[in-house]
Design a protein around this motif. Structure first.
Motif, PDB file in Angstrom:
ATOM      1  N   LEU A   1      26.549  42.103  66.989  1.00 17.94           N
ATOM      2  CA  LEU A   1      26.833  41.607  65.656  1.00 17.94           C
ATOM      3  C   LEU A   1      26.681  42.246  64.690  1.00 17.94           C
ATOM      4  N   GLY A   2      25.693  43.872  64.999  1.00  8.96           N
ATOM      5  CA  GLY A   2      25.113  44.670  63.562  1.00  8.96           C
ATOM      6  C   GLY A   2      26.664  45.089  63.828  1.00  8.96           C
ATOM      7  N   LEU A   3      26.956  45.987  64.818  1.00 14.09           N
ATOM      8  CA  LEU A   3      28.387  47.183  65.222  1.00 14.09           C
ATOM      9  C   LEU A   3      29.437  45.787  64.652  1.00 14.09           C
ATOM     10  N   ILE A   4      29.623  44.955  64.664  1.00 10.45           N
ATOM     11  CA  ILE A   4      31.131  44.199  63.785  1.00 10.45           C
ATOM     12  C   ILE A   4      30.639  43.810  62.662  1.00 10.45           C
TER      13      ILE A   4
ATOM     14  N   ALA B   1      29.676  35.100  57.882  1.00 12.29           N
ATOM     15  CA  ALA B   1      29.606  33.765  58.840  1.00 12.29           C
ATOM     16  C   ALA B   1      29.580  34.423  60.215  1.00 12.29           C
ATOM     17  N   ILE B   2      30.424  35.401  61.070  1.00 14.94           N
ATOM     18  CA  ILE B   2      30.138  35.720  61.897  1.00 14.94           C
ATOM     19  C   ILE B   2      28.715  36.281  62.379  1.00 14.94           C
TER      20      ILE B   2
ATOM     21  N   CYS C   1      17.333  39.248  68.372  1.00 16.71           N
ATOM     22  CA  CYS C   1      18.265  39.519  68.175  1.00 16.71           C
ATOM     23  C   CYS C   1      18.117  40.039  66.385  1.00 16.71           C
ATOM     24  N   THR C   2      17.667  40.028  66.242  1.00 16.82           N
ATOM     25  CA  THR C   2      17.718  40.990  64.115  1.00 16.82           C
ATOM     26  C   THR C   2      17.269  42.144  65.448  1.00 16.82           C
ATOM     27  N   ALA C   3      16.165  42.559  65.973  1.00 15.02           N
ATOM     28  CA  ALA C   3      16.245  43.397  66.601  1.00 15.02           C
ATOM     29  C   ALA C   3      16.780  44.303  66.434  1.00 15.02           C
ATOM     30  N   GLY C   4      18.615  43.691  67.565  1.00 11.30           N
ATOM     31  CA  GLY C   4      18.716  44.394  68.341  1.00 11.30           C
ATOM     32  C   GLY C   4      20.614  44.429  67.266  1.00 11.30           C
ATOM     33  N   PHE C   5      20.449  43.957  65.796  1.00  9.22           N
ATOM     34  CA  PHE C   5      21.214  44.089  64.002  1.00  9.22           C
ATOM     35  C   PHE C   5      20.718  44.647  63.726  1.00  9.22           C
TER      36      PHE C   5
END
Length: 100
Positions: free
Chosen positions: A19-22, A53-54, A73-77
């Motif tokens: 999600l962070g990459l996107i 939104a994504i 998930c936030t850490a990965g982002f």
């Protein structure tokens, strides 16, 4: 922790990173397009709405009502941001010939 907790944690970090990459690659792409556009505000607003939104749907899906998954998930982002920054700021290694 049980095995499903470990798998859930790995999934949460992975999805957060994707999600962070996107999100951040989409932001970079938007800035590149908006600079040359006659209507840059439309690019920024439209891109922001789509990217947020994504991201929100992804965070909601991966959290599964568990705060620790949301945290992972936030850490990965967050880890994805410097990865995208380094990738898009790479110097062009292609050889260029000077124009005469």
């Amino acid at each position: 922790m049980m095995t499903s907790d470990w798998l859930g944690g790995a999934l949460a970090i992975s999805v957060g990173f994707i999600l962070g990459l996107i999100f951040f690659a989409g932001l970079w792409w938007t800035v590149k397009r908006a600079v040359t556009s006659p209507h840059p505000a439309l690019w920024f607003i439209g891109s922001m709405l789509i990217r947020v939104a994504i991201t929100l749907v992804g965070f909601y899906w991966v959290s599964a009502d568990q705060w620790w998954r949301l945290l992972l998930c936030t850490a990965g982002f967050i880890v994805a941001r410097p990865v995208v920054s380094r990738t898009v700021n790479q110097p062009d290694t292609g050889r260029r010939t000077p124009c005469n």
